[in-house]
Design a protein around this motif. Structure first.
Motif: not given
Length: 67
Positions: A16-18, A28, A30-31, A37, A56, A58, A61-62
């Motif tokens: 997990l990124e966030e 939210f 974020q993977y 994901a 869910e 998708p 991507r930020r």
């Protein structure tokens, strides 16, 4: 729903990124990769967490923001 509950459930499917909660029933995850994901989406579709059904979708991507 608590942040740690979400983290424990979703981290089974990747890094997990966030994890961001907007309130007790909306947030939210974020993977780091799209594959991680997609694995979570596949395995968690339709289950309930804290009495709320997980829905869910998708998101694009930020871009990383440099501060």
């Amino acid at each position: 729903m608590k942040r740690k509950d979400i983290y424990e459930l979703f981290s089974k499917y990747g890094r997990l990124e966030e994890v961001s909660l907007k309130n007790e029933s909306y947030g939210f995850v974020q993977y780091l990769t799209a594959a991680e994901a997609e694995a979570a989406i596949k395995h968690l579709r339709g289950i309930k967490l804290g009495g709320q059904k997980i829905s869910e979708s998708p998101l694009p991507r930020r871009r990383h923001r440099w501060v």
